[in-house]
Design a protein around this motif. Structure first.
Motif, PDB file in Angstrom:
ATOM      1  N   LYS A  99       0.985  -1.154  -0.011  1.00 17.73           N
ATOM      2  CA  LYS A  99      -0.106   0.037  -0.216  1.00 17.73           C
ATOM      3  C   LYS A  99       0.871   1.260   0.031  1.00 17.73           C
ATOM      4  O   LYS A  99       0.532   2.166  -0.806  1.00 17.73           O
ATOM      5  N   ILE A 100       2.100   1.257   0.868  1.00 13.31           N
ATOM      6  CA  ILE A 100       2.899   2.612   0.875  1.00 13.31           C
ATOM      7  C   ILE A 100       3.447   2.442  -0.519  1.00 13.31           C
ATOM      8  O   ILE A 100       3.437   3.633  -0.865  1.00 13.31           O
ATOM      9  N   TYR A 101       4.045   1.600  -0.994  1.00 12.88           N
ATOM     10  CA  TYR A 101       4.869   1.496  -2.359  1.00 12.88           C
ATOM     11  C   TYR A 101       3.991   2.145  -3.276  1.00 12.88           C
ATOM     12  O   TYR A 101       4.459   2.966  -3.944  1.00 12.88           O
ATOM     13  N   LYS A 102       2.682   1.540  -3.215  1.00 18.64           N
ATOM     14  CA  LYS A 102       1.817   2.157  -4.546  1.00 18.64           C
ATOM     15  C   LYS A 102       1.594   3.468  -4.242  1.00 18.64           C
ATOM     16  O   LYS A 102       1.507   4.541  -5.158  1.00 18.64           O
ATOM     17  N   GLU A 103       1.162   4.021  -2.971  1.00 22.40           N
ATOM     18  CA  GLU A 103       0.949   5.500  -2.766  1.00 22.40           C
ATOM     19  C   GLU A 103       2.600   6.575  -3.353  1.00 22.40           C
ATOM     20  O   GLU A 103       2.088   7.458  -3.904  1.00 22.40           O
ATOM     21  N   ARG A 104       3.629   5.980  -2.857  1.00 17.44           N
ATOM     22  CA  ARG A 104       4.669   6.691  -3.088  1.00 17.44           C
ATOM     23  C   ARG A 104       5.102   6.597  -4.606  1.00 17.44           C
ATOM     24  O   ARG A 104       5.774   7.737  -4.682  1.00 17.44           O
ATOM     25  N   LEU A 105       4.442   5.747  -5.313  1.00 20.33           N
ATOM     26  CA  LEU A 105       4.680   5.660  -6.887  1.00 20.33           C
ATOM     27  C   LEU A 105       3.904   6.691  -7.261  1.00 20.33           C
ATOM     28  O   LEU A 105       3.925   7.295  -8.632  1.00 20.33           O
ATOM     29  N   GLY A 106       2.636   6.959  -6.679  1.00 18.70           N
ATOM     30  CA  GLY A 106       1.602   7.910  -7.268  1.00 18.70           C
ATOM     31  C   GLY A 106       0.712   7.118  -8.317  1.00 18.70           C
ATOM     32  O   GLY A 106       0.146   7.887  -9.356  1.00 18.70           O
ATOM     33  N   LEU A 107       0.582   5.718  -8.009  1.00 20.54           N
ATOM     34  CA  LEU A 107      -0.129   4.931  -9.075  1.00 20.54           C
ATOM     35  C   LEU A 107      -1.853   5.059  -8.857  1.00 20.54           C
ATOM     36  O   LEU A 107      -2.244   5.549  -7.847  1.00 20.54           O
ATOM     37  N   SER A 108      -2.265   5.193  -9.998  1.00 17.10           N
ATOM     38  CA  SER A 108      -3.655   5.524 -10.031  1.00 17.10           C
ATOM     39  C   SER A 108      -4.515   4.313  -9.582  1.00 17.10           C
ATOM     40  O   SER A 108      -3.917   3.034  -9.450  1.00 17.10           O
ATOM     41  N   PRO A 109      -5.671   4.101  -8.882  1.00 16.63           N
ATOM     42  CA  PRO A 109      -6.352   3.121  -8.689  1.00 16.63           C
ATOM     43  C   PRO A 109      -6.681   1.891  -9.796  1.00 16.63           C
ATOM     44  O   PRO A 109      -6.538   0.633  -9.298  1.00 16.63           O
ATOM     45  N   LYS A 110      -6.528   2.336 -10.911  1.00 12.25           N
ATOM     46  CA  LYS A 110      -6.728   1.404 -11.877  1.00 12.25           C
ATOM     47  C   LYS A 110      -5.399   0.572 -12.230  1.00 12.25           C
ATOM     48  O   LYS A 110      -5.344  -0.299 -12.927  1.00 12.25           O
ATOM     49  N   THR A 111      -4.316   0.955 -11.914  1.00  7.27           N
ATOM     50  CA  THR A 111      -2.858   0.405 -11.924  1.00  7.27           C
ATOM     51  C   THR A 111      -2.707  -0.482 -10.775  1.00  7.27           C
ATOM     52  O   THR A 111      -2.513  -0.122  -9.591  1.00  7.27           O
ATOM     53  N   SER A 112      -2.399  -1.929 -11.002  1.00  7.08           N
ATOM     54  CA  SER A 112      -2.583  -3.000 -10.129  1.00  7.08           C
ATOM     55  C   SER A 112      -0.915  -3.255  -9.820  1.00  7.08           C
ATOM     56  O   SER A 112      -0.074  -3.114 -11.022  1.00  7.08           O
ATOM     57  N   ILE A 113      -0.394  -3.502  -8.663  1.00  6.11           N
ATOM     58  CA  ILE A 113       0.612  -4.104  -8.278  1.00  6.11           C
ATOM     59  C   ILE A 113       0.459  -5.528  -7.692  1.00  6.11           C
ATOM     60  O   ILE A 113      -0.730  -5.659  -7.038  1.00  6.11           O
ATOM     61  N   ASN A 114       1.162  -6.488  -8.213  1.00  6.17           N
ATOM     62  CA  ASN A 114       0.818  -7.980  -7.666  1.00  6.17           C
ATOM     63  C   ASN A 114       2.098  -8.402  -6.822  1.00  6.17           C
ATOM     64  O   ASN A 114       3.266  -8.088  -7.025  1.00  6.17           O
ATOM     65  N   TYR A 115       1.551  -9.219  -5.791  1.00  7.07           N
ATOM     66  CA  TYR A 115       2.493  -9.912  -4.986  1.00  7.07           C
ATOM     67  C   TYR A 115       2.787 -11.313  -5.214  1.00  7.07           C
ATOM     68  O   TYR A 115       1.761 -12.083  -5.626  1.00  7.07           O
ATOM     69  N   GLN A 116       3.832 -11.657  -5.657  1.00  2.00           N
ATOM     70  CA  GLN A 116       4.260 -13.246  -6.278  1.00  2.00           C
ATOM     71  C   GLN A 116       5.285 -13.540  -5.117  1.00  2.00           C
ATOM     72  O   GLN A 116       6.214 -13.089  -4.553  1.00  2.00           O
ATOM     73  N   ILE A 117       4.736 -15.013  -4.875  1.00  2.00           N
ATOM     74  CA  ILE A 117       5.799 -15.684  -4.176  1.00  2.00           C
ATOM     75  C   ILE A 117       6.979 -16.487  -4.685  1.00  2.00           C
ATOM     76  O   ILE A 117       6.792 -17.066  -5.907  1.00  2.00           O
ATOM     77  N   HIS A 118       8.250 -16.196  -4.101  1.00  2.00           N
ATOM     78  CA  HIS A 118       9.320 -16.726  -4.940  1.00  2.00           C
ATOM     79  C   HIS A 118       9.141 -18.080  -5.333  1.00  2.00           C
ATOM     80  O   HIS A 118       9.680 -18.658  -6.647  1.00  2.00           O
ATOM     81  N   LYS A 119       8.779 -19.034  -4.735  1.00  2.00           N
ATOM     82  CA  LYS A 119       8.878 -20.516  -5.077  1.00  2.00           C
ATOM     83  C   LYS A 119       7.793 -20.619  -6.022  1.00  2.00           C
ATOM     84  O   LYS A 119       8.065 -21.479  -6.948  1.00  2.00           O
ATOM     85  N   ASP A 120       6.703 -19.880  -6.269  1.00  2.00           N
ATOM     86  CA  ASP A 120       5.944 -20.178  -7.488  1.00  2.00           C
ATOM     87  C   ASP A 120       6.605 -19.578  -8.694  1.00  2.00           C
ATOM     88  O   ASP A 120       6.443 -20.134  -9.587  1.00  2.00           O
ATOM     89  N   THR A 121       7.358 -18.555  -8.423  1.00  2.00           N
ATOM     90  CA  THR A 121       8.072 -17.889  -9.488  1.00  2.00           C
ATOM     91  C   THR A 121       9.255 -18.624 -10.311  1.00  2.00           C
ATOM     92  O   THR A 121       9.403 -19.027 -11.317  1.00  2.00           O
ATOM     93  N   MET A 122      10.016 -19.616  -9.162  1.00  2.00           N
ATOM     94  CA  MET A 122      10.863 -20.401  -9.492  1.00  2.00           C
ATOM     95  C   MET A 122      10.439 -21.835 -10.544  1.00  2.00           C
ATOM     96  O   MET A 122      11.156 -22.315 -11.276  1.00  2.00           O
TER      97      MET A 122
END
Length: 208
Positions: free
Chosen positions: A172-195
């Motif tokens: 939440k803080i990261y999205k606010e600091r970047l000034g992203l609009s509500p329509k712009t999503s950021i996603n959290y991915q677990i490393h073991k899934d990415t691997m």
């Protein structure tokens, strides 16, 4: 004589002020953590680890800006390259003991947004890390910018993918600091899934 004494006194005051200014200029502003910058440039003749180079470490605000002003911006490096900024002692790889149980908040950036948005978001990301923007700063491992042909990515890596409250607070803080609009999503991915999957097919654990 009185006039000479006043002149001498004034000269002493000026010398003292000058000395104080010089001392203030020598004082550096320490950061909470020491950070290490890494650079990876693709080379098919080398292994992945061989292409990963440790650039330098810094622990003050002044040393950061000195470094930042003397390196290429993400938009200027060779496509396929990465910059990584991690706490000293943590390598920018999934296998590192501090990373292996963690995950990352990912922002995807269209290649048409290079250079302005890419460079701005990367600097904002760095300033979030070193400027102690997050209450859960102990959860932060580092950040990575991937410069790729089809589109770029910036991610903040965290150490424990099970720490839901800290992860959401960071996101939440990261999205606010970047000034992203509500329509712009950021996603959290677990490393073991990415691997085990390509990054485009990785399931997002959280989306903001």
């Amino acid at each position: 004589m009185a006039g000479n004494e006043e002149v001498e006194k004034r000269e002493e005051e000026i010398e003292q002020q000058s000395s104080n200014i010089q001392q203030e200029c020598l004082i550096k502003h320490p950061l909470q953590f020491t950070w290490t910058l890494w650079y990876l440039e693709p080379d098919r003749s080398k292994s992945w680890e061989e292409t990963l180079n440790e650039v330098t470490s810094f622990s003050t605000v002044e040393d950061f800006w000195s470094l930042y002003n003397h390196i290429k911006l993400p938009s200027e490096v060779k496509v396929g390259s990465d910059y990584s900024l991690f706490k000293q002692g943590i390598k920018p790889m999934w296998e590192d003991v501090q990373n292996k149980r963690g995950g990352r908040w990912v922002i995807s950036i269209n290649k048409q947004q290079r250079p302005e948005i890419l460079d701005k978001y990367w600097l904002d990301t760095i300033l979030c890390l070193i400027g102690e923007a997050f209450e859960a700063s102990d959860e932060i491992c580092g950040a990575v910018v991937n410069v790729r042909p089809k589109g770029d990515k910036i991610s903040i890596w965290t150490s424990n993918s099970q720490n839901r409250n800290a992860i959401l607070e960071i996101g939440k803080i990261y999205k606010e600091r970047l000034g992203l609009s509500p329509k712009t999503s950021i996603n959290y991915q677990i490393h073991k899934d990415t691997m085990v999957k390509s990054s485009s097919n990785v399931k997002s654990t959280y989306t903001l």
